[in-house]
Design a protein around this motif. Structure first.
Motif, PDB file in Angstrom:
ATOM      1  N   VAL A   1     -29.730 -31.006  48.115  1.00 40.04           N
ATOM      2  CA  VAL A   1     -29.406 -30.461  46.805  1.00 40.04           C
ATOM      3  C   VAL A   1     -28.540 -29.211  47.005  1.00 40.04           C
ATOM      4  O   VAL A   1     -28.901 -28.317  47.762  1.00 40.04           O
ATOM      5  CB  VAL A   1     -30.683 -30.094  46.028  1.00 40.04           C
ATOM      6  CG1 VAL A   1     -30.342 -29.402  44.716  1.00 40.04           C
ATOM      7  CG2 VAL A   1     -31.511 -31.337  45.764  1.00 40.04           C
TER       8      VAL A   1
ATOM      9  N   TRP B   1     -28.321 -23.587  44.663  1.00 41.55           N
ATOM     10  CA  TRP B   1     -29.754 -23.676  44.943  1.00 41.55           C
ATOM     11  C   TRP B   1     -30.263 -22.387  45.579  1.00 41.55           C
ATOM     12  O   TRP B   1     -31.436 -22.041  45.454  1.00 41.55           O
ATOM     13  CB  TRP B   1     -30.045 -24.875  45.847  1.00 41.55           C
ATOM     14  CG  TRP B   1     -31.510 -25.051  46.049  1.00 41.55           C
ATOM     15  CD1 TRP B   1     -32.257 -24.554  47.082  1.00 41.55           C
ATOM     16  CD2 TRP B   1     -32.438 -25.698  45.160  1.00 41.55           C
ATOM     17  NE1 TRP B   1     -33.582 -24.868  46.896  1.00 41.55           N
ATOM     18  CE2 TRP B   1     -33.727 -25.568  45.722  1.00 41.55           C
ATOM     19  CE3 TRP B   1     -32.299 -26.377  43.940  1.00 41.55           C
ATOM     20  CZ2 TRP B   1     -34.855 -26.100  45.113  1.00 41.55           C
ATOM     21  CZ3 TRP B   1     -33.434 -26.901  43.338  1.00 41.55           C
ATOM     22  CH2 TRP B   1     -34.691 -26.753  43.928  1.00 41.55           C
ATOM     23  N   ASP B   2     -29.380 -21.649  46.263  1.00 43.02           N
ATOM     24  CA  ASP B   2     -29.834 -20.415  46.918  1.00 43.02           C
ATOM     25  C   ASP B   2     -30.276 -19.358  45.906  1.00 43.02           C
ATOM     26  O   ASP B   2     -30.888 -18.353  46.282  1.00 43.02           O
ATOM     27  CB  ASP B   2     -28.748 -19.848  47.847  1.00 43.02           C
ATOM     28  CG  ASP B   2     -27.427 -19.660  47.123  1.00 43.02           C
ATOM     29  OD1 ASP B   2     -27.332 -20.020  45.934  1.00 43.02           O
ATOM     30  OD2 ASP B   2     -26.484 -19.142  47.749  1.00 43.02           O
TER      31      ASP B   2
ATOM     32  N   VAL C   1     -32.410 -20.053  43.528  1.00 42.43           N
ATOM     33  CA  VAL C   1     -33.743 -20.443  43.043  1.00 42.43           C
ATOM     34  C   VAL C   1     -34.807 -19.596  43.739  1.00 42.43           C
ATOM     35  O   VAL C   1     -34.808 -19.469  44.970  1.00 42.43           O
ATOM     36  CB  VAL C   1     -33.998 -21.944  43.291  1.00 42.43           C
ATOM     37  CG1 VAL C   1     -35.420 -22.324  42.890  1.00 42.43           C
ATOM     38  CG2 VAL C   1     -32.991 -22.785  42.525  1.00 42.43           C
ATOM     39  N   ALA C   2     -35.704 -19.027  42.927  1.00 46.73           N
ATOM     40  CA  ALA C   2     -36.755 -18.166  43.485  1.00 46.73           C
ATOM     41  C   ALA C   2     -38.101 -18.866  43.539  1.00 46.73           C
ATOM     42  O   ALA C   2     -38.918 -18.594  44.419  1.00 46.73           O
ATOM     43  CB  ALA C   2     -36.880 -16.884  42.665  1.00 46.73           C
ATOM     44  N   LYS C   3     -38.351 -19.763  42.600  1.00 47.57           N
ATOM     45  CA  LYS C   3     -39.657 -20.411  42.558  1.00 47.57           C
ATOM     46  C   LYS C   3     -39.579 -21.683  41.726  1.00 47.57           C
ATOM     47  O   LYS C   3     -38.892 -21.715  40.705  1.00 47.57           O
ATOM     48  CB  LYS C   3     -40.688 -19.454  41.934  1.00 47.57           C
ATOM     49  CG  LYS C   3     -42.119 -19.937  42.023  1.00 47.57           C
ATOM     50  CD  LYS C   3     -43.060 -18.933  41.374  1.00 47.57           C
ATOM     51  CE  LYS C   3     -44.472 -19.481  41.321  1.00 47.57           C
ATOM     52  NZ  LYS C   3     -45.358 -18.638  40.507  1.00 47.57           N
ATOM     53  N   LEU C   4     -40.290 -22.725  42.200  1.00 49.43           N
ATOM     54  CA  LEU C   4     -40.401 -23.957  41.431  1.00 49.43           C
ATOM     55  C   LEU C   4     -41.790 -24.020  40.827  1.00 49.43           C
ATOM     56  O   LEU C   4     -42.780 -23.764  41.505  1.00 49.43           O
ATOM     57  CB  LEU C   4     -40.185 -25.174  42.336  1.00 49.43           C
ATOM     58  CG  LEU C   4     -38.840 -25.283  43.033  1.00 49.43           C
ATOM     59  CD1 LEU C   4     -38.815 -26.511  43.932  1.00 49.43           C
ATOM     60  CD2 LEU C   4     -37.709 -25.358  42.030  1.00 49.43           C
ATOM     61  N   GLY C   5     -41.847 -24.360  39.562  1.00 47.64           N
ATOM     62  CA  GLY C   5     -43.139 -24.439  38.898  1.00 47.64           C
ATOM     63  C   GLY C   5     -42.949 -25.108  37.558  1.00 47.64           C
ATOM     64  O   GLY C   5     -42.045 -25.931  37.397  1.00 47.64           O
TER      65      GLY C   5
ATOM     66  N   ALA D   1     -33.553 -16.035  41.062  1.00 45.81           N
ATOM     67  CA  ALA D   1     -33.708 -14.713  41.657  1.00 45.81           C
ATOM     68  C   ALA D   1     -32.716 -13.709  41.086  1.00 45.81           C
ATOM     69  O   ALA D   1     -32.726 -12.545  41.460  1.00 45.81           O
ATOM     70  CB  ALA D   1     -33.533 -14.814  43.178  1.00 45.81           C
TER      71      ALA D   1
END
Lengths: 115, 134
Positions: B62, B90-91, B93-97, B103
């Motif tokens: 991704v 994608w860099d 992105v801080a957290k998946l939930g 970020a």
């Protein structure tokens, strides 16, 4: 390539349609240098024999409630299976071809770590 | 018969987390570092792969989150021009939930083509539209 192009694409094996891509399973590594969340890569595809592929994942998760809905969605997605990336022979706009000796695995996410 | 009955899990040692993209990522809210919504994840862009796939071809990764007005394309097919899609690497992105947390603040993220078009063609012609409001 967009992931959305794969979703619902027909899946063929030896020229015969075996189903449709219900989902794309990604593996998110614990760490990628310089990033807070590792860069996901394709682990495999979840194939459903019918176009009515489940988007709610009852057949892939341990969710059993409400029972009637769970039973219905699990029935609708019956026969779903996972094919790992190395068993894919071609990924294109017209669909996905499986290798002739592609193995089918459980699409269940139950015993796997998940979000 | 369901997949639970007949098939087993692949005997592969997993280092990381398995995520079904459609189930757990697509259509989720994307929020910036302050929790402000910046959009919905409409698609994911992957690295290209050759076709046919030679044995041993590494799987695509991704590269970015894609946000854009793609409802009409989902219904009628076709694809919007690339410039109309908003990509967030994608860099970031801080957290998946339940939501995808970034970020960076929204002000540092790329703007949608609609917003850019309005800014460059309309807002800039309005007196006072060339500077930050005070």
């Amino acid at each position: 390539m967009f992931l959305g192009d794969l979703v619902a694409a027909p899946v063929l094996q030896d020229g015969r349609r075996v189903g449709y891509v219900a989902d794309v399973r990604l593996l998110v590594p614990p760490h990628t240098p310089g990033q807070r969340v590792g860069t996901p890569r394709v682990y495999g595809i979840v194939v459903c024999p019918r176009r009515t592929a489940s988007f709610v994942g009852y057949e892939r998760t341990g969710v059993r409630e409400p029972r009637l809905l769970a039973a219905f969605f699990r029935w609708r997605a019956r026969g779903s299976f996972l094919v790992l990336w190395p068993d894919l022979a071609r990924v294109g706009e017209n669909g996905v071809d499986l290798r002739l000796d592609a193995r089918r695995w459980s699409a269940d996410l139950d015993s796997r770590p998940q979000l | 018969m369901t997949s639970h009955d007949a098939l087993s899990h692949p005997p592969v040692h997993i280092v990381g987390q398995l995520v079904d993209a459609r189930l757990s990522l697509l259509d989720r809210q994307v929020v910036d570092v302050d929790g402000r919504p910046v959009g919905v994840l409409d698609d994911l862009e992957l690295t290209d792969v050759a076709s046919p796939l030679e044995p041993g071809t590494p799987p695509p990764e991704v590269t970015s989150l894609v946000h854009g007005p793609i409802v009409l394309e989902r219904i009628f097919g076709g694809r919007r021009p690339d410039a109309h899609l908003l990509r967030i690497g994608w860099d970031a992105v801080a957290k998946l939930g339940p939501a995808i947390e970034l970020a960076a603040p929204a002000s540092e993220l790329p703007t949608s083509w609609v917003e850019s078009w309005l800014r460059d063609r309309v807002i800039v012609r309005i007196p006072g539209g060339r500077h930050v409001p005070r």
